[in-house]
Design a protein around this motif. Structure first.
Motif, PDB file in Angstrom:
ATOM      1  N   ALA A 175       0.617  -1.388  -0.111  1.00 18.07           N
ATOM      2  CA  ALA A 175       0.879   0.532   0.030  1.00 18.07           C
ATOM      3  C   ALA A 175       0.632   1.777  -0.014  1.00 18.07           C
ATOM      4  O   ALA A 175       0.217   2.191  -1.060  1.00 18.07           O
ATOM      5  CB  ALA A 175      -1.265  -0.075   1.631  1.00 18.07           C
ATOM      6  N   LEU A 176       2.049   1.166   0.927  1.00 16.87           N
ATOM      7  CA  LEU A 176       2.887   2.542   1.247  1.00 16.87           C
ATOM      8  C   LEU A 176       4.067   2.692  -0.408  1.00 16.87           C
ATOM      9  O   LEU A 176       3.384   3.949  -0.777  1.00 16.87           O
ATOM     10  CB  LEU A 176       3.962   2.290   1.887  1.00 16.87           C
TER      11      LEU A 176
ATOM     12  N   GLU B 136      -8.284   0.644 -10.850  1.00 18.63           N
ATOM     13  CA  GLU B 136      -7.328  -0.271 -10.201  1.00 18.63           C
ATOM     14  C   GLU B 136      -6.603  -0.377  -9.274  1.00 18.63           C
ATOM     15  O   GLU B 136      -6.192  -0.641  -8.245  1.00 18.63           O
ATOM     16  CB  GLU B 136      -7.045  -0.906 -11.436  1.00 18.63           C
ATOM     17  N   GLU B 137      -5.697   1.438  -9.025  1.00 19.45           N
ATOM     18  CA  GLU B 137      -4.981   1.357  -8.341  1.00 19.45           C
ATOM     19  C   GLU B 137      -5.317   1.687  -7.043  1.00 19.45           C
ATOM     20  O   GLU B 137      -4.877   1.608  -5.649  1.00 19.45           O
ATOM     21  CB  GLU B 137      -3.926   2.552  -8.600  1.00 19.45           C
ATOM     22  N   ALA B 138      -6.315   2.636  -6.774  1.00 20.71           N
ATOM     23  CA  ALA B 138      -7.228   2.751  -5.685  1.00 20.71           C
ATOM     24  C   ALA B 138      -7.635   1.192  -4.917  1.00 20.71           C
ATOM     25  O   ALA B 138      -7.799   0.805  -3.856  1.00 20.71           O
ATOM     26  CB  ALA B 138      -8.496   3.767  -5.540  1.00 20.71           C
ATOM     27  N   THR B 139      -8.110   0.325  -5.750  1.00 19.51           N
ATOM     28  CA  THR B 139      -8.484  -1.246  -5.604  1.00 19.51           C
ATOM     29  C   THR B 139      -7.774  -1.272  -5.074  1.00 19.51           C
ATOM     30  O   THR B 139      -7.934  -2.049  -3.928  1.00 19.51           O
ATOM     31  CB  THR B 139      -8.988  -2.138  -6.555  1.00 19.51           C
TER      32      THR B 139
ATOM     33  N   VAL C 179     -16.258  -1.765  -1.352  1.00 21.89           N
ATOM     34  CA  VAL C 179     -16.277  -0.461  -1.555  1.00 21.89           C
ATOM     35  C   VAL C 179     -16.588  -0.295  -2.906  1.00 21.89           C
ATOM     36  O   VAL C 179     -16.539  -1.765  -3.759  1.00 21.89           O
ATOM     37  CB  VAL C 179     -14.397  -0.475  -1.228  1.00 21.89           C
ATOM     38  N   VAL C 180     -17.254   0.251  -3.749  1.00 18.31           N
ATOM     39  CA  VAL C 180     -17.699   0.771  -4.525  1.00 18.31           C
ATOM     40  C   VAL C 180     -17.433   2.214  -5.498  1.00 18.31           C
ATOM     41  O   VAL C 180     -16.897   3.373  -4.152  1.00 18.31           O
ATOM     42  CB  VAL C 180     -18.944   0.878  -4.737  1.00 18.31           C
ATOM     43  N   ALA C 181     -16.204   2.710  -6.175  1.00 13.35           N
ATOM     44  CA  ALA C 181     -15.567   3.617  -6.714  1.00 13.35           C
ATOM     45  C   ALA C 181     -14.662   4.091  -5.687  1.00 13.35           C
ATOM     46  O   ALA C 181     -15.221   5.555  -5.837  1.00 13.35           O
ATOM     47  CB  ALA C 181     -16.863   4.691  -7.135  1.00 13.35           C
ATOM     48  N   PRO C 182     -13.539   3.908  -5.528  1.00 11.57           N
ATOM     49  CA  PRO C 182     -13.268   4.930  -4.502  1.00 11.57           C
ATOM     50  C   PRO C 182     -12.220   5.275  -5.392  1.00 11.57           C
ATOM     51  O   PRO C 182     -11.888   5.494  -6.567  1.00 11.57           O
ATOM     52  CB  PRO C 182     -11.717   3.849  -3.583  1.00 11.57           C
ATOM     53  N   ARG C 183     -11.985   6.900  -4.458  1.00  9.83           N
ATOM     54  CA  ARG C 183     -11.069   7.719  -4.831  1.00  9.83           C
ATOM     55  C   ARG C 183      -9.692   7.884  -3.819  1.00  9.83           C
ATOM     56  O   ARG C 183     -10.839   9.002  -2.537  1.00  9.83           O
ATOM     57  CB  ARG C 183     -11.420   9.079  -5.553  1.00  9.83           C
TER      58      ARG C 183
END
Length: 786
Positions: A460-461, A478-481, A596-600
């Motif tokens: 994650a870091l 994809e990166e946020a996921t 989780v849906v549509a994370p930013r």
């Protein structure tokens, strides 16, 4: 954060009034007269160049022309002069040794603000504390110290009043005085240029004369300091807070902060005033329920309705309680409310209290009385006083129409609060219950957190830092996921799900005052009730997450475990990845899952500090030690059972040497205090190895607690007696010394019984100076860390 020299404000030994005057209506005159009326019996000096002379006196006290002419340094100075004089006065007083000043004058323009800045700069080298400017003053009635221009002299009591408003403070003093109620301390903080709410809460948290704290604030400037101080205070005594501005968009955040700190928020000034009666007078240990005792059916109905509206619970009597009351009071209606009948006499009230005393299921005693010919108010009051000892959880009383002054004072003297209506009585009790429940939330032992391996955290870091290195300040898709997946969070497509219970909008942002905060919002479940809007301050664990979930109208429509896990994982993500400064996503709650849906995710190199410090994972380490893998890490709330086992495995002599007295065991509350610590104030490092059952077993603990000034920290170290002489104590001491030194603490202190030769030898080996103490059986340790 500092409580340094606040004892000079609340426990003054000598006072100087700078600008004292005998001109009626002037600030200098009001301040001087209040000190004289209050009866302050320590040295009292007046400073006024216009009235000074060889034989000049105000009310038999000497008057000097300049602060430098004072015969001794006053503990505290009350400054009643114009702003242009403040810098020179503070410089002179600080040089003399004065430890605090209360500035009553106000700052009105830029020139005044400049004078204030210079005064603060002049105070700093001398560690002189400043209350104000624009402060009404500080009052300690038990010492007859009425410092300031309060409208009336305050009486002695058990509640402290802390306010940012001079007008409200004056109103409260008049209200309390008219009802024979008093205070341990009163302070109106003014502009809080130096001493602020957090400092005062810190001081009052350990003040033995203060049983409860009533707090009136418009806003909090230093949220980190405030939260740490409030949590420390609420662990020791009830703290009730009133903040006006319910229509303020940020008000919900204050509610969340107060709740997280263990404070009870009240809605109106009336509620806060009632607690001066309930908490300042009473000795009430609020149970979950109570028994109403009255003589009249109509009064019983009114009281029951008020009780139900306040959210309180009438105790469900056991069959044994019903039988005992029926036998003792055959003409009464043996139930709850307990109706003694229209012909009840004062002695029947006493017999009821005496009978209920042995029936613990009946809870707190509420006596609600309307005067009758057979039971006059004064006689019933006297009976309550005579039988007060039987109310094992305390007693609250309501007398319709009130009581005369002598009766009221007699009830107060015996710890019985008196309210005038059942509604006020019921609401006062409800707040006591709220405090107990909030304190239990502070002392809860959370379920074990799902351990995220360092490899997952490193992933994650790497994602966050890689994006920043590439010049990108946000993660989506994809990166946020992938970042959230490292913490066990599953994602789902953006389209709606037919099986969804609710979609919760989750926002994480860096608040300018409270630092990182979460906001959870869900739509109305029926189109009529308001939507759910809840703030929460990280870090979260399953217990704190449950507190959020229970505020949702959807709480019973889905299995709670997945939602609790998701909220806790989101908290872990923002705690471990400090580069996360913002987040917005939808948490889709399904009957048996939460996705989780549509994370930013928004990123930056730096963000504010948490208002509540998270677990300091950076202090974890695992080393080889005598053929075993020894883990040394900060203590965590979920360590309670492991810590209990550690204490129980210690010998009675080990416990005596560690705690300086014979100790048999520790209850949940004591263990919670040991394992649930504020990492910004205290550190406890535990050393453990895997046991035969695969679970970690504690071998030793070292602890250091810093004072609020971070001037000194006190340490204690404990190692199982079977391991002494193998170097574990030295390992732990090396790490706690390094940690305390890294915080900028100046001195590390400790104590041991003189017979504890191994501890004394270890202290000497670590570089401590061993010194005698006031107790001939105890030696002290002292090490400079600068």
């Amino acid at each position: 954060m500092t409580v340094r020299n606040l004892d000079a404000v609340f426990q003054p030994k000598s006072v100087a009034v700078i600008g004292a005057s005998q001109r009626p209506g002037s600030i200098g005159n009001m301040v001087w007269q209040r000190l004289i009326e209050g009866g302050f019996d320590g040295p009292l000096f007046a400073v006024n160049p216009r009235h000074a002379g060889d034989f000049a006196q105000f009310d038999g006290r000497p008057v000097v022309a300049d602060a430098g002419d004072l015969p001794e340094a006053p503990t505290v100075a009350l400054i009643c002069t114009r702003p242009s004089t403040w810098p020179a006065l503070v410089h002179r007083l600080g040089g003399m040794g004065t430890r605090a000043a209360i500035i009553l004058g106000e700052v009105k323009n830029d020139e005044d603000r400049a004078d204030l800045r210079h005064a603060l700069a002049a105070a700093r080298p001398h560690l002189l504390r400043i209350v104000g400017p624009g402060s009404l003053g500080a009052l300690t009635p038990a010492l007859n110290a009425q410092l300031g221009a309060a409208a009336t002299v305050a009486r002695k009591g058990g509640v402290a009043w802390v306010s940012q408003s001079n007008a409200l403070t004056n109103a409260v003093l008049r209200w309390a005085g008219a009802r024979g109620l008093g205070f341990s301390h009163v302070i109106a903080l003014g502009d809080e240029a130096d001493v602020d709410v957090g400092d005062v809460l810190d001081y009052l948290a350990s003040d033995p004369t203060t049983r409860a704290i009533l707090l009136e604030v418009d806003g909090i400037r230093a949220a980190r300091k405030f939260m740490s101080a409030a949590r420390a205070a609420a662990r020791n005594k009830p703290v009730l807070a009133l903040r006006s501005g319910r229509d303020d968009p940020g008000d919900a955040l204050y509610s969340a902060a107060f709740r997280r700190a263990g404070l009870v928020r009240v809605d109106t000034l009336d509620d806060l005033l009632d607690e001066i009666e309930t908490l300042g007078v009473g000795r009430v240990a609020a149970s979950d329920s109570a028994t109403l005792v009255t003589s009249d059916r109509g009064v019983a109905t009114l009281a029951r309705d008020a009780f139900n509206k306040a959210g309180d619970t009438l105790a469900a009597w056991s069959d044994e309680a019903r039988a005992a009351v029926a036998a003792a009071l055959p003409h009464a209606q043996a139930g709850n409310p307990l109706v003694l009948g229209d012909t009840a006499r004062p002695e029947h009230f006493g017999l009821a209290l005496q009978t209920l005393a042995s029936q613990r299921s009946t809870g707190t005693a509420f006596v609600v009385h309307a005067p009758t010919h057979s039971a006059p108010v004064e006689q019933v009051a006297r009976t309550l006083i005579e039988h007060q000892r039987f109310a094992y959880r305390g007693m609250l009383a309501c007398f319709f129409g009130g009581v005369d002054e002598a009766t009221r004072d007699a009830l107060h003297a015996h710890g019985i609060p008196v309210h005038t209506t059942p509604r006020r009585l019921a609401r006062a009790f409800a707040r006591l219950v709220d405090y107990r429940l909030g304190r239990e939330l502070l002392m809860q032992t959370p379920e074990s957190l799902p351990a995220q391996g360092m490899a997952a955290i490193d992933v994650a870091l790497g994602i966050a830092r890689g994006a920043l290195a590439a010049g990108r300040a946000a993660l989506e898709g994809e990166e946020a996921t992938q970042l959230l997946k490292a913490f066990g969070l599953e994602t789902a497509p953006q389209q709606a799900s037919a099986t969804a219970v609710v979609d919760v909008t989750v926002t994480f942002r860096d608040d300018e005052n409270f630092g990182p905060v979460f906001h959870f919002e869900a739509p109305s479940p029926d189109g009529f009730s308001p939507p759910m809007r809840v703030y929460s301050l990280p870090p979260l664990n399953p217990v704190l997450s449950r507190d959020i979930v229970t505020q949702s109208p959807y709480a019973r429509r889905a299995s709670p475990a997945p939602t609790l896990a998701a909220l806790t994982a989101l908290s872990q993500a923002v705690c471990e990845v400090r580069e996360i400064v913002g987040m917005r996503l939808t948490l889709r709650v399904l009957p048996d899952a939460a996705v989780v849906v549509a994370p930013r995710i928004e990123l930056a190199d730096k963000r504010s500090r948490f208002a509540i410090m998270p677990y300091p994972r950076r202090l974890e380490e695992t080393i080889d030690w005598h053929g075993e893998r020894l883990t040394i890490r900060p203590i965590r709330p979920e360590d309670e059972e492991m810590h209990r086992a550690f204490v129980e495995s210690m010998t009675p002599d080990d416990l005596r040497l560690r705690f300086f007295s014979a100790v048999r065991s520790f209850d949940h509350t004591q263990l919670a205090r040991m394992t649930q610590i504020d990492y910004d104030r205290e550190m406890a490092l535990v050393a453990s190895v895997p046991g035969e059952d695969g679970r970690p077993h504690t071998l030793g603990v070292v602890r250091a607690v810093a004072d609020p000034d971070n001037e000194t920290a006190e340490f204690a170290v404990t190692v199982l007696s079977t391991l002494k002489g193998r170097g574990l104590g030295r390992l732990l001491m090396e790490r706690i010394i390094g940690y305390v030194r890294s915080r900028g603490t100046h001195w590390l202190l400790g104590e041991a019984l003189r017979e504890n030769a191994p501890m004394i030898a270890l202290a000497r080996a670590m570089g401590f100076t061993v010194t005698p103490t006031d107790d001939p059986g105890v030696v002290g340790f002292r090490m400079p860390l600068d």
